[in-house]
Each structure stands twice: as structure tokens, then as C-alpha cells.
Design an enzyme around this catalytic site. Structure first.
Site, PDB file in Angstrom:
ATOM      1  N   ASN A 166      -3.768   0.694  -2.510  1.00 50.55           N
ATOM      2  CA  ASN A 166      -2.636  -0.100  -2.979  1.00 50.55           C
ATOM      3  C   ASN A 166      -1.769   0.731  -3.909  1.00 50.55           C
ATOM      4  OD1 ASN A 166      -3.517  -3.224  -2.423  1.00 50.55           O
ATOM      5  ND2 ASN A 166      -5.292  -1.928  -2.861  1.00 50.55           N
ATOM      6  N   HIS A 212       0.847  -1.195   0.000  1.00 52.46           N
ATOM      7  CA  HIS A 212       0.000   0.000   0.000  1.00 52.46           C
ATOM      8  C   HIS A 212       0.883   1.246   0.000  1.00 52.46           C
ATOM      9  CE1 HIS A 212      -4.178  -1.633   0.980  1.00 52.46           C
ATOM     10  NE2 HIS A 212      -3.408  -2.690   0.803  1.00 52.46           N
ATOM     11  N   CYS A 266      -7.602  -1.183   3.632  1.00 52.75           N
ATOM     12  CA  CYS A 266      -8.196  -2.150   4.554  1.00 52.75           C
ATOM     13  C   CYS A 266      -9.271  -1.497   5.408  1.00 52.75           C
ATOM     14  CB  CYS A 266      -7.114  -2.738   5.460  1.00 52.75           C
ATOM     15  SG  CYS A 266      -7.744  -3.872   6.708  1.00 52.75           S
TER      16      CYS A 266
END
Length: 312
Positions: A249, A209, A240
Site C-alpha cells: 500500500n 497500492h 494482495c
């Protein structure tokens, strides 16, 4: 480092990217985008997750999406599965690879799976046994591997303990995830090197990420340690839902462009990837994060000036 000159990129926007959006992507649009993605040359795509619709409503159409997309030969379709029920759905949907969900720390695991890390791993046993009677492959993961928002740095000893348990289960394909973007090149090298020394027959991939702008540097560090498999998401979508301040990401277009500029082949069609990324950026401008969508490719040259343009 220069001997391999090739990496494999797994596209995860249909799962990791779409699940982070505030509103669910319409099923028809998902199918259209996934079909475009499958034309870009990816060897593996993470299409969805088979979680309970109440937990992640954005993935409630997982079965229909797998049923209706066009499946090109030779592309591995991967899905996230949290439990045996999820695995059964994945098998019925003809998923090629099921990825297990696991957190490196007890704090993140309690938030993500309502169980401590080793308790969650005990729950994997029936999934692995069930998969033995079906062609579906099982891969493992370690989320917050390079830093937990609740506990900070994760010691290598914890990773070794987790991988020993994976080894006992017969799972040797492991994704190391920098879920909150806390990694740096040195921590990537340290953990990857340490695990490779302990478990040399494992296959490792990196799920990075770009929360703090370190993702591509971390990818290069991983490559230097022998990692050739990386996850990424078109337009940098993702994050998340069980980690504070988690952002997207690494953008697929950024990691593909970066490696290609280094002379490391990805075997992907960057122009097609950019077309899809631009579409996603237009639809979700507040959720996208991509350097290439801002600056373009290095090969995109401008018309040279014939004289100096004075200002003021």
C-alpha cells in the site's frame, strides 16, 4: 479542491500489511503495534480480518487481538469479513465496521473468493440481514477497481453494475481499491467521477497500492474529485495474496506528509507514525517501501555548508 483542506486516513497495516508478510507477526507484537497506532490520532483502523486460518494464517489470532488491544473512545475498528461465519466472529469481537470482500472482475474473484463477482455478491445478503440486528456497520469494496492482472482495465459499466447491487443491499460505503497499482490519475478521476454521477449519495474511499509509484499522484487526483477518505499502511507494507506481483500500500507516512505539505490536514501525529514505521522497517526491511523512511520530512533541514566542498 481547496475548500475542504482535510482528509481522513485509515491505517490498514495490522490487516493488509501483516497478512502479506511471509511469516505471521507474533500476537504480542501485533497488540503492541496496534496500541501504538491507536495513539497516533487515526479515526479508523483496519485491525484484522476474520478469514479461515488455513486461507490466511497470519490472521488466525484475530479474536484474541480484538480482545486484548486498548480501545480508545471514538476510534472505529474495522475488519475484513468474507462470509457469515466471519461476520459472527467480528460481532463477538465487538468490531465497529465489517468490510465485505469483492473483486471487480470474475477472474480475480474466482482466485480470491472461488466465485464470480455477482455470485459472490449474492453471498452478501445474509451478512447484511444479520448486521441489521446488531450495531456493527457494513461497508463494501471493489478490489482491482482500476485494473485487473487477468483482464486488464475494468469498464465503468462493471462498477455501475456492482454499485447497483450494493445499493439494493443497502450498502453505500464503498472502498475503491487499486489492488495491483495499475491506476493513474486520469483513470482515478474517470471512475470516481462516473460513480459519483450515478450514485451521488454513496460514500467512496480509495485504497491505493504503490506498485508502480503512482499512489500519491492517484490520491491527489481522488482528492480533486471529492474523495476525502484514504487507506494506507505503515512503512508501505501490504499486497494482495491473490494478485501476481502485487506490492505494498501507499506508506502512511508518505500520504500524511504529502497532504500536510499541500496544506491539507490529516490530524495525525506524523512523528509517532514515523517511529512505528521505522520499527516495522527494521523488522521487515524486504517488505517495506517508504519514501519518507529514505529521505525524511521536507522540514528536516541539514546544517548549511560554510564553503564549497570540492571533489576529486
Amino acid at each position: 479542491m481547496d475548500a475542504r483542506k482535510e482528509v481522513i486516513i485509515t491505517e490498514v497495516s495490522p490487516r493488509d500489511g501483516f497478512q502479506s508478510l511471509p511469516q505471521a507477526v507474533p500476537t504480542e507484537m501485533k497488540i503492541e503495534i496496534i496500541n501504538y497506532i491507536l495513539q497516533c490520532g487515526f479515526k479508523q483502523v483496519e485491525v484484522t480480518s476474520f478469514v479461515h486460518p488455513k486461507a490466511v494464517p497470519q490472521m488466525s489470532d484475530a479474536d484474541e487481538v480484538l480482545q486484548r488491544i486498548t480501545r480508545p473512545e471514538g476510534v472505529i475498528l474495522r475488519a475484513l469479513v468474507p462470509n457469515l461465519r466471519g461476520l459472527e466472529r467480528a460481532i463477538a469481537a465487538r468490531v465497529d465496521k465489517a468490510k465485505l470482500m469483492l473483486s471487480a472482475t470474475d477472474s480475480h474473484s474466482m482466485n480470491n473468493a472461488n466465485a464470480k463477482t455477482m455470485e459472490a455478491m449474492k453471498g452478501f445478503e445474509p451478512l447484511v440481514l444479520r448486521a441489521e440486528s446488531d450495531p456493527i456497520k457494513i461497508s463494501g469494496s471493489i478490489s482491482v477497481a482500476f485494473g485487473c492482472p487477468y483482464e486488464g482495465i475494468v469498464p465503468i459499466e462493471k462498477h455501475i453494475e456492482i454499485c447497483k447491487r450494493y445499493e439494493q443491499l443497502g450498502v453505500r460505503d464503498i472502498s475503491l481499491a487499486d489492488t495491483t497499482g495499475m491506476a493513474n490519475p486520469e483513470s482515478i478521476k474517470r471512475i470516481v467521477y462516473g460513480l459519483q454521477q450515478e450514485f451521488p449519495d454513496f460514500h467512496y474511499s480509495l485504497h491505493l497500492h504503490n506498485t508502480r509509484g503512482m499512489a500519491f499522484a492517484n490520491a491527489v487526483a481522488g482528492y480533486a474529485e471529492g474523495i476525502v477518505d484514504f487507506d494506507s499502511s505503515l512503512a508501505g507494507l501490504g499486497g494482495c495474496p491473490y494478485a501476481p506481483n502485487a506490492s505494498g500500500n501507499i506508506a502512511t507516512e508518505d500520504i500524511v506528509h504529502g497532504f500536510e505539505e499541500m496544506g491539507i490536514k490529516t490530524n495525525l501525529d506524523l512523528d509517532k507514525i514515523l517511529d512505528i514505521a521505522k520499527l516495522l522497517q527494521e523488522k521487515y526491511p524486504d517488505e517495506s517501501d517508504s519514501f519518507l523512511l529514505k529521505a525524511g520530512k521536507c522540514s528536516d533541514l541539514a546544517i548549511a555548508p560554510t564553503e564549497q566542498i570540492k571533489l576529486g
